[in-house]
Design a protein around this motif. Sequence first.
Motif, PDB file in Angstrom:
ATOM      1  N   LYS A  19      -9.962  17.047  -3.849  1.00  0.00           N
ATOM      2  CA  LYS A  19      -8.882  17.359  -2.879  1.00  0.00           C
ATOM      3  C   LYS A  19      -8.499  15.970  -2.287  1.00  0.00           C
ATOM      4  CE  LYS A  19     -11.308  21.564  -1.271  1.00  0.00           C
ATOM      5  NZ  LYS A  19     -12.247  22.323  -0.448  1.00  0.00           N
ATOM      6  N   ASP A  20      -7.178  15.861  -2.049  1.00  0.00           N
ATOM      7  CA  ASP A  20      -6.756  14.612  -1.481  1.00  0.00           C
ATOM      8  C   ASP A  20      -6.281  14.693   0.001  1.00  0.00           C
ATOM      9  OD1 ASP A  20      -6.116  13.532  -3.994  1.00  0.00           O
ATOM     10  OD2 ASP A  20      -4.057  14.733  -4.281  1.00  0.00           O
ATOM     11  N   ARG A  21      -6.524  13.540   0.554  1.00  0.00           N
ATOM     12  CA  ARG A  21      -6.197  13.421   1.989  1.00  0.00           C
ATOM     13  C   ARG A  21      -5.731  11.937   2.377  1.00  0.00           C
ATOM     14  NH1 ARG A  21     -11.720  12.050   1.444  1.00  0.00           N
ATOM     15  NH2 ARG A  21     -12.469  10.092   2.554  1.00  0.00           N
ATOM     16  N   MET A  22      -5.153  12.049   3.391  1.00  0.00           N
ATOM     17  CA  MET A  22      -4.322  10.730   3.759  1.00  0.00           C
ATOM     18  C   MET A  22      -5.173  10.347   5.063  1.00  0.00           C
ATOM     19  SD  MET A  22      -1.673  10.590   1.900  1.00  0.00           S
ATOM     20  CE  MET A  22      -0.506   9.264   3.058  1.00  0.00           C
ATOM     21  N   VAL A  23      -5.520   8.932   4.825  1.00  0.00           N
ATOM     22  CA  VAL A  23      -6.249   8.270   6.024  1.00  0.00           C
ATOM     23  C   VAL A  23      -5.487   6.915   6.454  1.00  0.00           C
ATOM     24  CG1 VAL A  23      -8.594   6.933   6.568  1.00  0.00           C
ATOM     25  CG2 VAL A  23      -8.392   8.947   4.740  1.00  0.00           C
ATOM     26  N   PRO A  24      -5.261   6.616   7.647  1.00  0.00           N
ATOM     27  CA  PRO A  24      -4.471   5.406   8.082  1.00  0.00           C
ATOM     28  C   PRO A  24      -5.182   4.229   7.949  1.00  0.00           C
ATOM     29  CG  PRO A  24      -4.770   7.175   9.820  1.00  0.00           C
ATOM     30  CD  PRO A  24      -5.568   7.563   8.670  1.00  0.00           C
ATOM     31  N   LEU A  25      -4.598   3.092   7.664  1.00  0.00           N
ATOM     32  CA  LEU A  25      -4.903   2.041   7.326  1.00  0.00           C
ATOM     33  C   LEU A  25      -4.788   1.073   8.512  1.00  0.00           C
ATOM     34  CD1 LEU A  25      -4.380   1.187   3.553  1.00  0.00           C
ATOM     35  CD2 LEU A  25      -6.649   1.876   4.653  1.00  0.00           C
ATOM     36  N   SER A  26      -5.937   0.261   8.920  1.00  0.00           N
ATOM     37  CA  SER A  26      -5.998  -0.750   9.898  1.00  0.00           C
ATOM     38  C   SER A  26      -5.048  -1.955   9.374  1.00  0.00           C
ATOM     39  CB  SER A  26      -7.261  -1.156  10.418  1.00  0.00           C
ATOM     40  OG  SER A  26      -7.962  -1.925   9.242  1.00  0.00           O
ATOM     41  N   ASP A  27      -4.590  -2.918  10.301  1.00  0.00           N
ATOM     42  CA  ASP A  27      -3.707  -4.045   9.865  1.00  0.00           C
ATOM     43  C   ASP A  27      -4.605  -4.926   9.118  1.00  0.00           C
ATOM     44  OD1 ASP A  27      -1.398  -3.178  10.476  1.00  0.00           O
ATOM     45  OD2 ASP A  27      -1.487  -4.016  12.618  1.00  0.00           O
ATOM     46  N   PRO A  28      -5.991  -5.144   9.739  1.00  0.00           N
ATOM     47  CA  PRO A  28      -6.936  -6.024   8.789  1.00  0.00           C
ATOM     48  C   PRO A  28      -7.249  -5.471   7.334  1.00  0.00           C
ATOM     49  CG  PRO A  28      -7.852  -5.827  11.165  1.00  0.00           C
ATOM     50  CD  PRO A  28      -6.464  -4.701  10.853  1.00  0.00           C
ATOM     51  N   ALA A  29      -7.335  -4.106   7.183  1.00  0.00           N
ATOM     52  CA  ALA A  29      -7.569  -3.608   5.785  1.00  0.00           C
ATOM     53  C   ALA A  29      -6.494  -4.005   4.937  1.00  0.00           C
ATOM     54  CB  ALA A  29      -7.795  -2.174   5.922  1.00  0.00           C
ATOM     55  N   ARG A  30      -5.153  -3.751   5.570  1.00  0.00           N
ATOM     56  CA  ARG A  30      -3.732  -3.946   4.633  1.00  0.00           C
ATOM     57  C   ARG A  30      -3.852  -5.194   4.313  1.00  0.00           C
ATOM     58  NH1 ARG A  30       0.696  -2.071   8.471  1.00  0.00           N
ATOM     59  NH2 ARG A  30       2.209  -2.060   6.662  1.00  0.00           N
ATOM     60  N   THR A  31      -3.820  -6.322   5.161  1.00  0.00           N
ATOM     61  CA  THR A  31      -4.020  -7.739   4.989  1.00  0.00           C
ATOM     62  C   THR A  31      -4.895  -8.063   3.713  1.00  0.00           C
ATOM     63  OG1 THR A  31      -3.221  -8.171   7.103  1.00  0.00           O
ATOM     64  CG2 THR A  31      -4.234 -10.131   5.949  1.00  0.00           C
ATOM     65  N   ALA A  32      -6.175  -7.474   3.820  1.00  0.00           N
ATOM     66  CA  ALA A  32      -7.214  -7.768   2.743  1.00  0.00           C
ATOM     67  C   ALA A  32      -6.937  -7.148   1.623  1.00  0.00           C
ATOM     68  CB  ALA A  32      -8.522  -7.203   3.372  1.00  0.00           C
ATOM     69  N   ALA A  33      -6.196  -6.175   1.527  1.00  0.00           N
ATOM     70  CA  ALA A  33      -5.824  -5.454   0.341  1.00  0.00           C
ATOM     71  C   ALA A  33      -4.690  -6.588  -0.371  1.00  0.00           C
ATOM     72  CB  ALA A  33      -5.446  -4.051   0.626  1.00  0.00           C
TER      73      ALA A  33
END
Length: 311
Positions: A180-194
């Motif tokens: 099952k798929d789900r959508m989870v919001p990402l924080s700015d620090p997580a997006r930067t680290a990615a």
Amino acid sequence: MPGAGDSRWISAFLEAIAAEKGAARNTLLAYGRDLGHASDWLADRGRTLETATQDDLESYLVALDAEGMARATRARRLSSLKQFYRFAHDEGTRADNPALRIDGPGRARRLPGTLTESEVSRLLDCARDHGADPATRARNACLFELLYAAGLRVSELVGLPHAALRGAPEMLMVRGKGGKDRMVPLSDPARTAAAVWLTHRDAAEAALRARGGAASKFLFPARGAEGHMTRVRFHGLVKEVAARAGLDPERVSPHVLRHAFATHLLAGGADLRVIQTLLGHADLGTTEIYTHVLDDRLRALVMDHHPLARD
């Protein structure tokens, strides 16, 4: 080892739940181990899963208790047997269901271990500095930021495809239990680290392809059979970073960080059903265990606003 007859029954059951429920590989392995253990115990007493009675199964559960097996493990063993015999009865391979009327020990509803926001901050800070080279430190920062920002299960985290983080998305698509798929919001620090980790990852992948190696589809590629960082390796990494952060490694695990994600959201006022969706829980009852964090907030609310609580 289960006898030939039991092995065929178990294989048929596993194939059915894989096809009908989309059960994950680890789930199938767990069912197989549970049923194989029961089959071996019955075989030592001249019985099989095919011929076992309710008394046989109850004796098996009593034996597990006598061996000191944890209540949660015994409950899981019985659950596996109940689903197995339900399948056998539905398929007509058994006229009765010997597990139908057996009551199990149930699972203890323990409050999940968690960390304070300050402790999580220390953990994230140490993850950014943990590693022998910039690429390893960037990978570790990305792993920990994603885990805490999205409340992922370990298998969901280590198995993420790199395409899921391309373009610094604000939402992350996660493939959870049962496919099952789900959508989870990402924080700015997580997006930067990615984004930082993807730069290092892509450089390493380009060098690998130049040497004739195959490209990986995973965000955290590894040379093992699974093609990505294993759950065991990440579990060990969490312990290493916890020790570096001055936290007791016994208190910290990937699952504890998932609990921290949910606990901190709820304490901040998030709706329980929203948290259920973010965690990928099929049943709200599973999520309700986090309501223990509301106690202090509700007490303060009453003390501040109830007329009889005022001086």
